[in-house]
Write an enzyme that holds these catalytic residues in place. Structure first.
Site, PDB file in Angstrom:
ATOM      1  N   GLU A   1      -2.425   0.673  -4.406  1.00 27.60           N
ATOM      2  CA  GLU A   1      -2.115   0.037  -5.427  1.00 27.60           C
ATOM      3  C   GLU A   1      -1.441   0.839  -6.735  1.00 27.60           C
ATOM      4  OE1 GLU A   1      -6.096  -1.736  -6.525  1.00 27.60           O
ATOM      5  OE2 GLU A   1      -5.818  -2.774  -4.743  1.00 27.60           O
TER       6      GLU A   1
ATOM      7  N   GLU B   1      -5.327  -6.388   4.459  1.00 27.95           N
ATOM      8  CA  GLU B   1      -6.849  -6.820   3.952  1.00 27.95           C
ATOM      9  C   GLU B   1      -6.877  -8.068   3.905  1.00 27.95           C
ATOM     10  OE1 GLU B   1      -7.680  -4.638   0.596  1.00 27.95           O
ATOM     11  OE2 GLU B   1      -6.607  -2.782   1.171  1.00 27.95           O
TER      12      GLU B   1
HETATM   13  O1  G3I Z   1     -23.444   1.233  -1.127  1.00 26.50           O
HETATM   14  C1  G3I Z   1     -23.811   1.141  -2.454  1.00 26.50           C
HETATM   15  C2  G3I Z   1     -25.040   0.910  -2.554  1.00 26.50           C
HETATM   16  O2  G3I Z   1     -25.876   1.636  -2.209  1.00 26.50           O
HETATM   17  C3  G3I Z   1     -25.515   0.037  -4.138  1.00 26.50           C
HETATM   18  O3  G3I Z   1     -26.525  -0.105  -3.940  1.00 26.50           O
HETATM   19  C4  G3I Z   1     -24.548  -0.910  -4.586  1.00 26.50           C
HETATM   20  C5  G3I Z   1     -24.636  -1.249  -5.942  1.00 26.50           C
HETATM   21  O4  G3I Z   1     -23.419  -1.897  -6.364  1.00 26.50           O
HETATM   22  O5  G3I Z   1     -23.271  -0.447  -4.463  1.00 26.50           O
HETATM   23  C6  G3I Z   1     -22.725  -0.159  -3.205  1.00 26.50           C
HETATM   24  O6  G3I Z   1     -21.650   0.463  -2.837  1.00 26.50           O
HETATM   25  C7  G3I Z   1     -20.584  -0.586  -3.197  1.00 26.50           C
HETATM   26  C8  G3I Z   1     -19.546  -0.810  -1.827  1.00 26.50           C
HETATM   27  O7  G3I Z   1     -18.761  -1.669  -2.136  1.00 26.50           O
HETATM   28  C9  G3I Z   1     -20.473  -1.330  -0.921  1.00 26.50           C
HETATM   29  O8  G3I Z   1     -20.849  -2.730  -1.189  1.00 26.50           O
HETATM   30  C10 G3I Z   1     -19.530   0.095  -4.333  1.00 26.50           C
HETATM   31  O9  G3I Z   1     -20.394  -0.017  -5.462  1.00 26.50           O
HETATM   32  C11 G3I Z   1     -18.461  -1.008  -4.555  1.00 26.50           C
HETATM   33  O10 G3I Z   1     -17.590  -0.460  -5.380  1.00 26.50           O
HETATM   34  C12 G3I Z   1     -17.898  -1.180  -3.064  1.00 26.50           C
HETATM   35  O11 G3I Z   1     -16.708  -1.868  -3.247  1.00 26.50           O
HETATM   36  C13 G3I Z   1     -15.505  -1.806  -2.581  1.00 26.50           C
HETATM   37  C14 G3I Z   1     -14.501  -1.938  -3.440  1.00 26.50           C
HETATM   38  O12 G3I Z   1     -13.159  -1.869  -2.402  1.00 26.50           O
HETATM   39  C15 G3I Z   1     -14.293  -0.404  -3.943  1.00 26.50           C
HETATM   40  O13 G3I Z   1     -14.022   0.547  -3.049  1.00 26.50           O
HETATM   41  C16 G3I Z   1     -15.657  -2.992  -1.560  1.00 26.50           C
HETATM   42  O14 G3I Z   1     -16.843  -3.073  -0.757  1.00 26.50           O
HETATM   43  C17 G3I Z   1     -14.297  -3.025  -0.596  1.00 26.50           C
HETATM   44  O15 G3I Z   1     -14.151  -4.270  -0.149  1.00 26.50           O
HETATM   45  C18 G3I Z   1     -13.148  -2.924  -1.674  1.00 26.50           C
HETATM   46  O16 G3I Z   1     -11.878  -3.026  -0.910  1.00 26.50           O
HETATM   47  C19 G3I Z   1     -10.731  -3.125  -1.620  1.00 26.50           C
HETATM   48  C20 G3I Z   1      -9.479  -2.207  -0.938  1.00 26.50           C
HETATM   49  O17 G3I Z   1     -10.292  -0.668  -0.970  1.00 26.50           O
HETATM   50  C21 G3I Z   1      -8.582  -2.197  -1.652  1.00 26.50           C
HETATM   51  N1  G3I Z   1      -7.785  -3.357  -2.034  1.00 26.50           N
HETATM   52  C22 G3I Z   1      -8.719  -4.308  -2.771  1.00 26.50           C
HETATM   53  C23 G3I Z   1     -10.112  -4.438  -1.740  1.00 26.50           C
HETATM   54  C24 G3I Z   1     -11.108  -5.552  -2.172  1.00 26.50           C
HETATM   55  O18 G3I Z   1     -11.414  -5.168  -3.603  1.00 26.50           O
END
Ligand code: G3I
Length: 352
Positions: free
Chosen positions: A167, A274
């Protein structure tokens, strides 16, 4: 008596032939070619994003190994996951995914070395604080160099594609994203990140991965222009990743195809990296037709070599977990049963 025996013989023969056909049918139903086999035969990647803790679930691992020849760590190669503090590495999740891929003959799409986007950082928090706090250009550049080196050297053996940058453009418009890294270092840091990754893993294909750039229009044009500038500046870019989070439905197939053709003309490989397509009205046949359109567009453009889904079962998707949007966007239902969308992909891959 002899006539009865003769009749019995024919009944048994017929019966066994019928039952053999029946068994053949069952066999066909029980073990149709998998998406993995169909895609591999066409030299395509069919992938899914994965979480390491789900590798404890047998149904999850069986489906993942059977149906996909590529996997993308959904979060566990990211900077915040691997190196939340400088020099403090957390490899457990990434190592587990890498071990699974090695054991099952799959390749990894390395997602993602640097995700600097300011809007995504507001939404999720994608960069560690020490990166955002680094105001001196040299310190910031050192952090980037060290991070790329650590991740790439650890997983190069099983990773054959890297999303070097995720991005680079503004999420909701078409300019280059004014994030901390690009503002501090200029676009030159992106060129350097590609060169460094190439030096560390010369056999891997290196991608720019972007969101909301699957339709013709300003963002698509801005991305073409940025990639051209980076190529001109000497960045070894081999592919473009279009994320394909089609939360409001995918573009018309001809629009998607025309975008893919522009990238092909630039000489790049193309991956849909994705893919997910939510359904909010229970119309899974429409969802299947949309999946078929995306696969059809990819198959129609030679440079398109990959479709990776953002998960594979409606039981586990970022839309449930993070967005609270239980919109069944994937191709297996929450009980791991194939949905119409699975059959649509299967059919598209089966056609000549
Ligand atoms: O693992 C922790 C957990 O311990 C905690 O209790 C919880 C509270 O919010 O957070 C958990 O981690 C989260 C993780 O997802 C697992 O669910 C993170 O906060 C959260 O930021 C993370 O979000 C991910 C996001 O990217 C940011 O990295 C999403 O799963 C993931 O699907 C998303 O993927 C992105 C691609 O990398 C780039 N393109 C967009 C796509 C969707 O947004």
């Amino acid at each position: 008596m002899r006539r009865n025996a003769f009749a019995l013989f024919w009944v048994i023969l017929f019966g066994s032939l019928l039952s053999a056909c029946d068994n053949d049918d069952k066999e066909r139903q029980a073990s149709p070619d998998t998406l993995r086999k169909l895609a591999t035969d066409r030299q395509l990647y069919i992938g899914a994003a994965v979480y390491p803790h789900l590798l404890d679930e047998t149904r999850y691992t069986e489906t993942l190994a059977r149906e996909f020849n590529s996997i993308t760590p959904e979060n566990h190669f990211k900077w915040l996951a691997t190196e939340p503090e400088p020099g403090e590495y957390h490899w457990e999740g990434g190592d587990r995914i890498a071990a699974f891929a090695r054991a099952n003959g799959q390749k990894i799409r390395g997602h993602t070395l640097v995700w600097p986007n300011s809007f995504s950082h507001q939404q999720f928090g994608v960069l560690p604080d020490y990166v955002l706090d680094a105001s001196a250009p040299e310190t910031l550049q050192n952090h980037i160099d060290a991070h790329i080196e650590a991740v790439v050297t650890r997983y190069a053996d099983v990773t054959d594609r890297w999303d070097v940058i995720n991005e680079p453009l503004r999420t909701l418009s078409a300019g280059v994203d004014p994030n901390h890294i690009t503002v501090t270092l200029g676009e030159e840091w992106i060129v350097r990140a590609f060169q460094q990754t190439h030096a560390l893993d010369p056999d891997a294909d290196l991608y720019v991965n972007e969101a909301l750039a699957e339709s013709p229009g300003n963002k698509h044009e801005a991305l073409l222009a940025l990639v051209q500038r980076l190529l001109d500046a000497g960045a070894p870019i081999h592919g473009i990743g279009l994320q394909g989070h089609f939360l409001g439905g995918p573009p018309a197939r001809e629009d998607l195809e025309s975008v893919l053709r522009d990238w092909q003309e630039l000489g790049l490989k193309i991956a849909i990296t994705e893919l997910d397509i939510p359904v909010r009205d229970g119309d899974f046949e429409r969802q299947a037709a949309q999946y078929a359109d995306v696969m059809g567009a990819c198959l129609a453009v030679e440079a398109c070599i990959e479709i990776t889904l953002w998960g594979f079962t409606d039981r586990h998707t970022w839309l449930n977990d993070f967005m609270g949007d239980h919109s069944a966007p994937l191709i297996f239902d929450a009980d791991y049963q194939p949905k119409p969308a699975y059959r649509a992909l299967h059919e598209a891959l089966s056609q000549d």
